[in-house]
Design a protein around this motif. Structure first.
Motif, PDB file in Angstrom:
ATOM      1  N   UNK A 125      -2.674   8.383   4.716  1.00 45.46           N
ATOM      2  CA  UNK A 125      -3.437   7.185   4.386  1.00 45.46           C
ATOM      3  C   UNK A 125      -2.529   6.112   3.783  1.00 45.46           C
ATOM      4  N   UNK A 126      -1.645   6.548   2.908  1.00 48.14           N
ATOM      5  CA  UNK A 126      -0.721   5.595   2.290  1.00 48.14           C
ATOM      6  C   UNK A 126       0.144   4.920   3.350  1.00 48.14           C
ATOM      7  N   UNK A 127       0.638   5.740   4.274  1.00 50.01           N
ATOM      8  CA  UNK A 127       1.485   5.219   5.341  1.00 50.01           C
ATOM      9  C   UNK A 127       0.688   4.261   6.237  1.00 50.01           C
ATOM     10  N   UNK A 128      -0.566   4.657   6.553  1.00 51.58           N
ATOM     11  CA  UNK A 128      -1.401   3.835   7.434  1.00 51.58           C
ATOM     12  C   UNK A 128      -1.656   2.472   6.793  1.00 51.58           C
ATOM     13  N   UNK A 129      -1.956   2.473   5.497  1.00 52.83           N
ATOM     14  CA  UNK A 129      -2.239   1.212   4.811  1.00 52.83           C
ATOM     15  C   UNK A 129      -0.994   0.328   4.779  1.00 52.83           C
ATOM     16  N   UNK A 130       0.139   0.974   4.597  1.00 54.37           N
ATOM     17  CA  UNK A 130       1.405   0.241   4.583  1.00 54.37           C
ATOM     18  C   UNK A 130       1.645  -0.430   5.929  1.00 54.37           C
TER      19      UNK A 130
END
Lengths: 252, 214, 291
Positions: A125-130
């Motif tokens: 999720x963190x990567x996707x938001x980034x």
């Protein structure tokens, strides 16, 4: 060498679409493939991404063979399980985006990392938001694809492909399905990726873009590579009459 | 016979009708998916035979099929069919409805853009992940209205189980109506079917709404 | 592996279709000693004990007394001129149950031959699945004792005849709506005395129990713990519900069928032990089976 395709042959029934095509892509290289429709450039991408099977020739990623010609002259692929591993080397951005309509933008981007790469949900999720932030779409994370414009959808599709951390990214006419005023935002993203030294192969009709962003341009016609080289050379002073004619037609 | 007595004797039949209804759905909904895959098989023999199967299941009356499922083992292999009545009914209904569901699934399946399969494939989803995560949710959304129609037909078709002497609700209604020279049991039967189908329509409408988020 | 699974499931489908080719035989020989020279014992027979006797009559709408009178009178006239016996003779299975005789019929009170309105068409309502009273014959035409008798009555009076085969469950609605003028189809009078205007009782029938000859069931008592089949909305069914509910209580199960044909197939397949059925319909099933 990230990708190497040697002596690729591919026919649909009696129609020869690819006649002995060889290409290679180095790390950090941006290669554009141009040519009239029906020249086989999209088929080449589909063969590289295993959506089509080749009849003969070999495909190597990171110097590992995914398919090679056997004694009988027919292409032979590695096992299905191994092929699944090969898919982690590349990502593909489609002409029609092909986002999953029942998933939100965020889930479109983070689902495969979670379920295919087995990343943790938080990490994905963190990567996707980034990535969405990078695509200027962070505020659309909760939206569904049908609520987005074509340009936004294509940028989500790029984020979805990048989320798999591919070594090479293929684009199959990424702006052809877009209204003219929306192509710019997608091309800008691809250019940005080129600046970051992302290895990319772009099949496109956007000649000025190809000229500006590519390290190398390949001109294909009737299933063969007619000529390839530095974009300034191919666009500015092509060797072959067919290339000249094609570019002339395009400028009209 | 009082109204209460009628209702009481019919309620046992209602339970039997409901048993047929739910068991048929439980078996035929997944079975239809298997039939659809066989129908779409790239092996001509398999898809051809499945096509004939679907044609027979849809082209002949369910009543005949029930007879053949029940009496078939006896006349073909001389097997004892004692106690096989209810299983035969469920097999007959499930095989019949699976054929209908298979064709509905197929229409929905073929309406899904090929790009969805390709996107999933390139991202490295396994076959079962592709089916359950990507295809099935989209499939369900497109076919839900057709499935609702079929389920409503099933509610009414349960009365065909009487062909094999299974005393579902409607056969009891007929028996009471005949012996009492009364129309009331038919009204009760009508209300039962109506309520059943109202519930089905309500549930399916809810499901459709729930899937309307995209 | 996947191919094997697919082939296997296709095999199952084939089996399903194969069984679809099996017709439900009613005309096949049963019993293991077919073809021997020895005189065959009947494979199915009635118990000596019966459930009771009933009478078959013609049912008319309440209030249609005149019509009932005319039809009954014409039928009596057919008894006198021998037509009744002649028709009966072509149904050997039920001939003995025909109960009308010339005794006590007053020839003078009967309607004259040809006295009916020639423009009138009498609509005969019946169940097409109730042999041998009314059924679809081998040649596909509508026939049976009741159909022939009714036709003879119309011929005698000079009326037109119209066959109205209906769904037995809807018989009252058909009659009351006027789509037919009578119910004449092995129609039992007992228990329905007040529901119709009754014409003449022209046949008796006995309700019996049909079993396989080798079943070991000899008496009604032997039926205790057995599975018995009966057709819905028949006199046998009504009897087992009311008058002989005590007997029905000893059965392991009473299976109610839509038609006796299916019950008979179940009996042959061994899925049930006995059938409660009237003698004429039962005899018809057996003799038709041995054809």
């Amino acid at each position: 060498m990230i990708l190497e395709m040697n002596n690729i042959q591919k026919s649909f029934k009696d129609l020869k679409v690819l006649r002995d095509i060889s290409i290679h892509v180095d790390k950090g290289e941006v290669v554009s493939i141009i040519g009239p429709s029906g020249s086989g450039k999209s088929t080449l991408l589909r063969c590289a991404t295993f959506l089509e099977t080749i009849d003969a020739g070999e495909i190597l990623y990171m110097d590992r063979a995914a398919a090679k010609t056997n004694e009988e002259g027919k292409a032979e692929y590695v096992s299905h399980a191994e092929l699944q591993q090969f898919k982690q080397y590349f990502g593909l951005v489609f002409q029609q985006f092909n986002l999953f309509p029942h998933y939100s933008v965020l889930k479109n981007v983070m689902d495969a990392p979670v379920y295919v790469l087995k990343h943790s949900r938080e990490e994905a999720e963190a990567q996707a938001l980034e990535l969405l932030d990078k695509m200027n779409l962070k505020d659309k994370a909760g939206a569904y694809p049908s609520q987005l414009s074509g340009g936004q959808q294509q940028r989500v599709a790029i984020a979805r492909a990048l989320a798999m951390n591919p070594d090479i990214l293929f684009f199959d006419e990424p702006t052809s399905a877009l209204d003219p005023e929306l192509t710019g935002e997608v091309l800008k993203v691809i250019r940005q990726l080129a600046d970051e030294k992302m290895t990319m192969v772009v099949v496109t009709h956007e000649m000025p873009f190809a000229r500006a962003v590519s390290d190398r341009v390949i001109f294909m016609d009737k299933g063969v590579i007619v000529e390839q080289g530095d974009p300034e050379k191919v666009f500015g002073d092509p060797d072959h009459e067919r290339t000249k004619q094609f570019l002339r037609n395009y400028q009209q | 016979m009082t109204f209460q007595t009628m209702l009481a004797s019919m309620s046992a039949g209602m339970l039997r009708s409901l048993a047929i209804f739910f068991l048929t759905l439980i078996f035929s909904l997944p079975l239809g998916m298997a039939v659809m895959y066989l129908r779409r098989s790239k092996y001509k023999v398999i898809s051809g035979i499945t096509k004939i199967y679907i044609a027979i299941m849809r082209g002949t009356p369910l009543m005949l099929q029930l007879l053949m499922w029940y009496f078939g083992p006896f006349y073909l292999f001389r097997w004892s069919i004692r106690g096989y009545r209810f299983p035969a009914i469920i097999i007959g209904f499930s095989m019949n409805y699976a054929a209908y569901f298979a064709e509905i699934y197929r229409s929905g399946y073929e309406a899904i853009p090929v790009g969805q399969f390709e996107a999933a494939e390139v991202l490295g989803y396994s076959r079962s992940q592709t089916f359950f995560k990507i295809i099935l949710p989209q499939l369900v959304k497109t076919i839900l209205p057709s499935i609702t129609n079929e389920i409503i037909t099933l509610v009414k078709d349960t009365s065909l189980a009487f062909t094999l002497a299974y005393n579902e609700m409607f056969s009891i209604a007929k028996q009471i109506a005949s012996s009492q020279t009364s129309f009331v049991p038919f009204i009760i039967a009508g209300v039962f079917y109506f309520v059943m189908n109202y519930v089905v329509a309500f549930v399916m409408e809810r499901a459709e709404k729930a899937l309307a988020y995209y | 592996m996947k191919k094997i699974a697919a082939l296997l499931s296709v095999f199952v489908l084939c089996l399903a279709m194969l069984s679809g080719c099996v017709t439900i035989e009613t005309g096949s020989q049963t019993g293991g000693n077919a073809g021997s020279e020895v005189k065959e014992e009947p494979a199915y027979l009635f118990l000596d004990e019966t459930l009771g006797v009933e009478s078959y009559a013609i049912g008319f709408r309440i209030g249609d007394d005149e019509l009932a009178e005319t039809v009954s009178g014409a039928l009596k006239a057919l008894v006198l001129d021998g037509t009744y016996a002649k028709i009966g003779a072509s149904y050997p299975d039920i001939e003995e149950y025909l109960c009308l005789t010339a005794d006590g019929i007053d020839a003078d009170s009967l309607p004259e031959k040809g006295s009916g309105d020639p423009d009138y068409t009498f609509k005969h309502g019946f169940d097409l699945d109730y042999p041998p009273y009314s059924y679809l014959q081998d040649d596909g035409s509508v026939g049976g004792l009741d159909v022939e008798l009714c036709q003879a009555v119309c011929d005698y009076l000079g009326w037109g005849y119209e066959a109205v085969p209906f769904n037995w469950d809807a018989k009252d609605m058909e009659l009351n709506a006027g789509s037919c003028d009578c119910i004449w189809s092995g129609f039992t009078k007992e228990g329905r005395e007040d529901d119709y205007t009754w014409g003449i009782t022209y046949s008796n029938n006995t309700q019996g129990i049909l079993v396989a000859a080798d079943s070991g069931i000899k008496t009604l008592e032997d039926l205790s713990g057995k599975v018995v089949g009966v057709q819905t909305a028949t006199s046998a069914y009504d009897m087992l519900q009311d008058a002989r509910a005590d007997l029905a209580g000893t059965f392991a199960d009473l299976k109610v069928y839509e038609t006796y044909t299916i019950a008979y197939n179940d009996l042959k397949a061994g899925a049930i032990d006995a059938i409660a059925i009237d003698m004429t319909a039962g005899t018809f099933l057996i003799s038709n089976d041995q054809k």
